[in-house]
Write an enzyme that holds these catalytic residues in place. Structure first.
Site, PDB file in Angstrom:
ATOM      1  N   TYR A 133      28.114  48.271  56.395  1.00 38.62           N
ATOM      2  CA  TYR A 133      28.251  47.448  57.595  1.00 38.62           C
ATOM      3  C   TYR A 133      29.700  47.068  57.825  1.00 38.62           C
ATOM      4  O   TYR A 133      30.544  47.259  56.946  1.00 38.62           O
ATOM      5  CB  TYR A 133      27.366  46.196  57.501  1.00 38.62           C
ATOM      6  CG  TYR A 133      27.879  45.136  56.544  1.00 38.62           C
ATOM      7  CD1 TYR A 133      27.804  45.319  55.168  1.00 38.62           C
ATOM      8  CD2 TYR A 133      28.436  43.953  57.007  1.00 38.62           C
ATOM      9  CE1 TYR A 133      28.279  44.345  54.291  1.00 38.62           C
ATOM     10  CE2 TYR A 133      28.904  42.975  56.145  1.00 38.62           C
ATOM     11  CZ  TYR A 133      28.818  43.173  54.792  1.00 38.62           C
ATOM     12  OH  TYR A 133      29.288  42.219  53.933  1.00 38.62           O
ATOM     13  N   ARG A 193      38.004  51.309  57.279  1.00 41.25           N
ATOM     14  CA  ARG A 193      37.206  50.894  56.107  1.00 41.25           C
ATOM     15  C   ARG A 193      35.772  51.436  56.212  1.00 41.25           C
ATOM     16  O   ARG A 193      35.180  51.843  55.212  1.00 41.25           O
ATOM     17  CB  ARG A 193      37.202  49.375  55.992  1.00 41.25           C
ATOM     18  CG  ARG A 193      36.520  48.898  54.714  1.00 41.25           C
ATOM     19  CD  ARG A 193      36.669  47.410  54.504  1.00 41.25           C
ATOM     20  NE  ARG A 193      36.050  46.659  55.577  1.00 41.25           N
ATOM     21  CZ  ARG A 193      36.197  45.349  55.744  1.00 41.25           C
ATOM     22  NH1 ARG A 193      36.938  44.649  54.901  1.00 41.25           N
ATOM     23  NH2 ARG A 193      35.589  44.728  56.731  1.00 41.25           N
ATOM     24  N   ARG A 244       9.542  57.224  51.350  1.00 43.32           N
ATOM     25  CA  ARG A 244      10.253  56.509  50.293  1.00 43.32           C
ATOM     26  C   ARG A 244      10.432  57.379  49.050  1.00 43.32           C
ATOM     27  O   ARG A 244       9.461  57.850  48.461  1.00 43.32           O
ATOM     28  CB  ARG A 244       9.504  55.223  49.927  1.00 43.32           C
ATOM     29  CG  ARG A 244      10.288  54.364  48.933  1.00 43.32           C
ATOM     30  CD  ARG A 244       9.559  53.067  48.621  1.00 43.32           C
ATOM     31  NE  ARG A 244      10.351  52.254  47.702  1.00 43.32           N
ATOM     32  CZ  ARG A 244      10.411  52.451  46.387  1.00 43.32           C
ATOM     33  NH1 ARG A 244       9.718  53.425  45.834  1.00 43.32           N
ATOM     34  NH2 ARG A 244      11.162  51.671  45.628  1.00 43.32           N
ATOM     35  N   HIS A 263      13.757  57.601  45.936  1.00 41.63           N
ATOM     36  CA  HIS A 263      15.091  57.075  45.638  1.00 41.63           C
ATOM     37  C   HIS A 263      16.195  58.061  45.995  1.00 41.63           C
ATOM     38  O   HIS A 263      17.247  57.674  46.489  1.00 41.63           O
ATOM     39  CB  HIS A 263      15.207  56.702  44.149  1.00 41.63           C
ATOM     40  CG  HIS A 263      14.476  55.434  43.798  1.00 41.63           C
ATOM     41  ND1 HIS A 263      13.118  55.307  43.914  1.00 41.63           N
ATOM     42  CD2 HIS A 263      14.928  54.253  43.337  1.00 41.63           C
ATOM     43  CE1 HIS A 263      12.763  54.097  43.545  1.00 41.63           C
ATOM     44  NE2 HIS A 263      13.840  53.424  43.179  1.00 41.63           N
ATOM     45  N   LYS A 297      31.770  48.419  51.321  1.00 45.56           N
ATOM     46  CA  LYS A 297      31.127  47.375  52.129  1.00 45.56           C
ATOM     47  C   LYS A 297      29.672  47.773  52.365  1.00 45.56           C
ATOM     48  O   LYS A 297      29.275  48.168  53.465  1.00 45.56           O
ATOM     49  CB  LYS A 297      31.884  47.152  53.447  1.00 45.56           C
ATOM     50  CG  LYS A 297      31.585  45.791  54.073  1.00 45.56           C
ATOM     51  CD  LYS A 297      32.603  45.428  55.112  1.00 45.56           C
ATOM     52  CE  LYS A 297      32.221  44.204  55.920  1.00 45.56           C
ATOM     53  NZ  LYS A 297      32.167  42.946  55.172  1.00 45.56           N
ATOM     54  N   GLU A 338      37.019  37.301  44.232  1.00 46.25           N
ATOM     55  CA  GLU A 338      37.029  36.956  45.667  1.00 46.25           C
ATOM     56  C   GLU A 338      35.866  36.021  45.928  1.00 46.25           C
ATOM     57  O   GLU A 338      35.136  35.649  45.013  1.00 46.25           O
ATOM     58  CB  GLU A 338      36.909  38.227  46.517  1.00 46.25           C
ATOM     59  CG  GLU A 338      35.628  38.996  46.270  1.00 46.25           C
ATOM     60  CD  GLU A 338      35.502  40.283  47.082  1.00 46.25           C
ATOM     61  OE1 GLU A 338      36.041  40.360  48.192  1.00 46.25           O
ATOM     62  OE2 GLU A 338      34.834  41.210  46.581  1.00 46.25           O
ATOM     63  N   LEU A 342      36.422  43.585  47.843  1.00 41.01           N
ATOM     64  CA  LEU A 342      36.445  44.259  49.138  1.00 41.01           C
ATOM     65  C   LEU A 342      37.855  44.171  49.711  1.00 41.01           C
ATOM     66  O   LEU A 342      38.471  43.102  49.680  1.00 41.01           O
ATOM     67  CB  LEU A 342      35.460  43.584  50.097  1.00 41.01           C
ATOM     68  CG  LEU A 342      35.337  44.337  51.412  1.00 41.01           C
ATOM     69  CD1 LEU A 342      34.509  45.595  51.247  1.00 41.01           C
ATOM     70  CD2 LEU A 342      34.758  43.461  52.495  1.00 41.01           C
TER      71      LEU A 342
HETATM   72  N1  PLP Z   1      35.136  39.889  50.571  1.00 42.20           N
HETATM   73  C1  PLP Z   1      33.822  40.044  50.813  1.00 42.20           C
HETATM   74  C2  PLP Z   1      32.886  40.148  49.643  1.00 42.20           C
HETATM   75  C3  PLP Z   1      33.338  40.111  52.124  1.00 42.20           C
HETATM   76  O1  PLP Z   1      32.020  40.271  52.356  1.00 42.20           O
HETATM   77  C4  PLP Z   1      34.252  39.982  53.201  1.00 42.20           C
HETATM   78  C5  PLP Z   1      33.803  40.035  54.585  1.00 42.20           C
HETATM   79  O2  PLP Z   1      32.656  40.159  54.895  1.00 42.20           O
HETATM   80  C6  PLP Z   1      35.611  39.811  52.911  1.00 42.20           C
HETATM   81  C7  PLP Z   1      36.030  39.790  51.579  1.00 42.20           C
HETATM   82  C8  PLP Z   1      36.644  39.686  54.006  1.00 42.20           C
HETATM   83  O3  PLP Z   1      36.816  40.897  54.673  1.00 42.20           O
HETATM   84  P1  PLP Z   1      37.318  40.962  56.188  1.00 42.20           P
HETATM   85  O4  PLP Z   1      38.645  40.251  56.215  1.00 42.20           O
HETATM   86  O5  PLP Z   1      37.433  42.393  56.479  1.00 42.20           O
HETATM   87  O6  PLP Z   1      36.288  40.242  57.008  1.00 42.20           O
END
Ligand code: PLP
Length: 285
Positions: free
Chosen positions: A33, A52, A100, A102, A149, A182, A207
């Protein structure tokens, strides 16, 4: 006005929008996403989000459901149909709907695409920035690939809920060695005791935030001393300033971590300067 979603080729009122119960996003969380900020009807840093998205799709070996130009048109159409001036646009791509199993579905199963948009009152974000927010910390218990992501967000969901139940805005995740990775949906930053701005390097452990990348550009243009490096929770407690970043929070000051005030317990000047300068530095399209 009822909200409208794009689902696999059709624009539908949200109440009538649905996907198959065999969709692999529903069954396995098998998808990716993106969330893009909308300001004054424009998409912010769209190209970085697209870059990304491409990386996430490649990492999971999911084919793009439509080309980039078509995807751009769909995002704009959903923003327009929902009359979003300030808010966000969300897009989700799944590996598609199939019996379904895997393992990946047979060739020919089309990936699924869903796009929604919603309005957000920018005054709420400004109020958070003026007050600053509190974070709690939790062990980072996610899988080994949080740089993708993906829709696999259960540990993030549980961490955010734990933060809310503790009266905090966010949970910062801490790795086994005591370093902050994070937040549950944001990147983590400090202005360390020595005055140097720091955020963890974007390796496989976090991320690679789009907002993070733009804020790094802003810091460089402002001539700030900056390091991409891991920082410990102890260092964060002792920092002059702390803040979090994401598409919707931009740079939001963190004034308390685990109940301990950061700096003088008020939003810091470096954070607020970065936040102010973000709008001019980010791409609008
Ligand atoms: N870290 C995580 C785990 C996230 O889910 C997000 C955004 O959803 C971010 C960092 C920040 O990313 P962005 O600046 O691209 O929104």
């Amino acid at each position: 006005m009822s909200r409208v979603a794009y689902v696999n080729g059709r624009y539908l009122p949200l109440a009538q929008a649905g996907v198959s119960i065999l969709d692999r996003a529903f069954v396995f969380g098998d998808g990716v996403y993106e969330v893009c900020l909308v300001r004054g009807g424009a998409l912010i840093d769209e190209l970085r989000h697209f870059a990304r998205l491409k990386t996430s799709l490649a990492a999971l070996r999911i084919a793009a459901p439509v080309g980039e130009a078509a995807l751009k048109r769909i995002l704009r159409e959903v923003v327009a149909r929902n009359r979003v001036s300030d808010g966000l646009v969300y897009l989700q791509i799944s590996r598609g709907a199939a019996r379904r199993d895997h393992g990946f579905p047979p060739p020919g199963v089309a990936p699924g695409l869903v796009v929604t948009a919603k309005s957000l009152d920018p005054r709420l974000g400004e109020a958070n920035a003026e007050r600053g927010v509190a974070v709690i910390t939790l062990p980072d218990e996610r899988w080994a690939h949080p740089h993708i992501k993906s829709l696999q967000l259960l540990p993030n969901v549980l961490a955010k809920q734990a933060a809310r139940e503790a009266g905090a805005f966010e949970a910062w995740l801490v790795d086994r060695d005591g370093f902050v990775t994070e937040g549950s949906s944001t990147n983590a930053w400090i202005v360390a005791a020595d005055g140097v701005l720091a955020t963890r390097q974007a390796d496989q452990s976090i991320l690679r935030g789009v907002t993070r990348a733009t804020l790094i550009d802003v810091a460089a243009a402002a001539g700030l001393r900056f390091e991409e490096r891991p920082f410990t929770l102890e260092e964060a407690y002792a920092a002059r300033e702390a803040f979090l970043s994401s598409a919707t929070t931009i740079a939001t000051p963190v004034v308390a971590i685990d109940g301990r005030p950061i700096g003088d317990g008020r939003p810091g000047p470096t954070t607020m300067a970065l936040r102010r300068k973000f709008a001019a530095a980010a791409a609008r399209s």
